[in-house]
Design an enzyme around this catalytic site. Structure first.
Site, PDB file in Angstrom:
ATOM      1  N   HIS A   1      -0.473   7.324   2.935  1.00  0.00           N
ATOM      2  CA  HIS A   1      -0.442   7.812   4.322  1.00  0.00           C
ATOM      3  C   HIS A   1       0.096   9.231   4.478  1.00  0.00           C
ATOM      4  CE1 HIS A   1       3.740   6.650   3.950  1.00  0.00           C
ATOM      5  NE2 HIS A   1       3.463   5.357   3.970  1.00  0.00           N
TER       6      HIS A   1
ATOM      7  N   HIS B   1      -4.524   7.563   5.173  1.00  0.00           N
ATOM      8  CA  HIS B   1      -4.380   6.526   6.186  1.00  0.00           C
ATOM      9  C   HIS B   1      -3.459   7.050   7.286  1.00  0.00           C
ATOM     10  CE1 HIS B   1      -5.589   2.764   3.715  1.00  0.00           C
ATOM     11  NE2 HIS B   1      -6.179   3.845   3.233  1.00  0.00           N
TER      12      HIS B   1
END
Length: 233
Positions: A65, A161
């Site tokens: 992420h 992400h």
């Protein structure tokens, strides 16, 4: 499901996941992204926050992420956003991909704060899009990326992400999976979730029956004044 039902599409990012036992054990939520849908249309209302977890992010999770410990150092704790978050999702149809993962983390966060909220499924109806996808495409890969490819949703901008961007993609997928529509393409102006912009829908032939509402002179004037204000900031 009634089309007027308030739908919330949700995604989270975490410090990592436990490899033995519950995934949430000894880990925390660091980002929540949620987007509202009513009458099968995005309303533009969202809930998005980063959260200081009071523990370090695992390197493998950070690679997924892109969120770092330094970035979260000045962000609110879960207790600071818990009330607003709960009020946003309660009494909704909560759409999550691989729901057991996110729900486990969310339940842990709330249970650390209060005995009144031990399981969010008591306050909202949870729908797992992974289960829907497995029924539609048994034996196939049903990750978010795989489903975007299958439904021809362009997501090349999704390098990392991110909860708010992934929630929007999931919302598009959910509408497609529950309507029988084969594909949808939307604007490339989606930025990383940290610079989130409301995403414009492409108008296809399938949507030509929709009434197009044009802004009047007053609305255009206000819009132009707002754009001028943004440039001056």
């Amino acid at each position: 499901m009634n089309n007027t039902q308030r739908i919330i599409v949700l995604d989270t990012e975490t410090t990592g996941m436990n490899s033995v036992g519950p995934p949430y054990l000894n880990h925390r939520i660091i980002e929540i992204g949620a987007i509202e849908i009513i009458n099968r249309r995005f309303t533009g209302k969202k809930f998005h926050t980063y959260i200081k977890p009071n523990r370090l992010i695992e390197s493998d999770a950070s690679k997924i992420h892109g969120i770092t410990d330094d970035f979260l150092s000045d962000k609110p704790s879960f207790k600071d956003i818990a009330k607003d978050f709960f009020n946003y999702i309660k009494n909704s149809e909560l759409i999550i991909h691989n729901a057991s993962f996110d729900v486990g983390f969310i339940n842990q966060e709330f249970s650390m704060l209060t005995k009144k909220i031990q399981d969010i499924s008591n306050f909202c109806n949870i729908i797992d899009t992974l289960k829907i996808a497995r029924k539609l495409f048994p034996g196939k890969k049903n990750t978010l990326d795989a489903l975007c490819m299958r439904y021809k949703i362009k997501n090349s901008h999704r390098v990392l992400h991110g909860a708010i961007l992934d929630a929007f993609l999931l919302g598009k997928l959910y509408l497609l999976m529950t309507s029988g529509q084969e594909s949808i393409i939307f604007n490339k102006n989606i930025q990383n979730e940290r610079n989130f912009r409301y995403i414009k829908k492409s108008i296809t032939k399938k949507h030509r029956f929709l009434k197009i509402i044009k802004a009047n002179k007053t609305e255009l004037k206000l819009h132009n004044e707002y754009l001028k204000f943004l440039k001056e900031k």
